[in-house]
Scaffold this active site. Structure first.
Site, PDB file in Angstrom:
ATOM      1  CB  THR A 202      47.282  39.865  35.799  1.00  0.00           C
ATOM      2  OG1 THR A 202      47.746  38.861  36.711  1.00  0.00           O
ATOM      3  CG2 THR A 202      46.220  39.261  34.885  1.00  0.00           C
TER       4      THR A 202
ATOM      5  CB  ILE B  40      45.075  34.951  31.198  1.00  0.00           C
ATOM      6  CG1 ILE B  40      44.543  33.852  32.127  1.00  0.00           C
ATOM      7  CG2 ILE B  40      46.011  34.389  30.143  1.00  0.00           C
ATOM      8  CD1 ILE B  40      43.673  32.802  31.418  1.00  0.00           C
ATOM      9  CB  CYS B  41      48.228  33.305  34.170  1.00  0.00           C
ATOM     10  SG  CYS B  41      49.338  32.274  35.160  1.00  0.00           S
ATOM     11  N   GLY B  42      50.107  35.158  34.933  1.00  0.00           N
ATOM     12  CA  GLY B  42      51.262  35.991  35.265  1.00  0.00           C
ATOM     13  C   GLY B  42      51.349  37.277  34.481  1.00  0.00           C
TER      14      GLY B  42
END
Length: 207
Positions: free
Chosen positions: A109, A105-107
């Protein structure tokens, strides 16, 4: 008693990791029989973005895919400020190659994008141009949804991705992947925690 791989989920922890992004997932996994073990670069405590100190249960060098049902990677400043967290993306590759799923999730990725793990998989993130800035080759596989699970292929593991504002949708995908709830209860869980639909509570209670 040591939990089996089918019951153990590993959560990567590092300084500034975004603790709210996995709160729904880890809390409800624990309530449904899973053990959540934290994994750090070392066993030294880390400090979350929310200021909480977390003592890793094991180091990344000690992590083995065969001992895990899922590896979870959250956002953190380090994903976009150097190579400090790159070992976690390489661990994700090991998991996926072994057929063990990963949820990012978020960074995180972006870390997977830099590792080449999103080039051939359906995925999402905060926004498409955030991932495009990594120079990855998977832009055509980007999906404009809250969270998505790529089913994997040729023996590779399934991959969940989500943007930073979607911890509930992220958890929903995790529960669906691991079979924590059946389809009816999974829908009810999402409606309760995402939409504040009080009627969904009765479904979760089996009424």
């Amino acid at each position: 008693m040591t939990s089996s791989s089918a019951e153990t989920v590993h959560l990567a922890v590092y300084d500034t990791f975004a603790d709210w992004e996995t709160g729904y997932a880890t809390a409800h996994l624990t309530q449904n029989g899973y053990t959540v073990r934290t994994v750090g670069l070392s066993r030294e405590p880390v400090t979350t973005m929310g200021g909480l100190r977390v003592q890793p249960d094991l180091t990344l060098d000690e992590l083995r895919s065969q001992d895990s049902a899922l590896l979870i990677l959250t956002g953190a400043a380090g994903w976009d400020t150097g190579e400090t967290l790159a070992p976690f993306a390489r661990a994700a590759r090991t998991f996926l190659d072994a057929g063990v799923p990963v949820a990012a999730i978020c960074g995180a990725t972006a870390g997977l994008a830099r590792e080449g793990l999103l080039d051939d998989r359906a995925h999402t993130s905060a926004v498409s141009f955030y991932l495009a800035a990594t120079g990855y080759a998977g832009g055509e596989r980007y999906v404009e949804v809250d969270a998505v699970t790529d089913p994997g292929a040729d023996g590779t593991g399934r991959l969940i991705t989500a943007g930073p504002t979607e911890p509930v949708a992220f958890a929903r995908e995790v529960f669906g992947l691991l079979g924590v709830y059946d389809a009816k209860k999974l829908d009810a869980w999402y409606r309760l925690f995402h939409d504040s639909d009080a009627s969904a509570y009765e479904v979760l209670q089996g009424e």
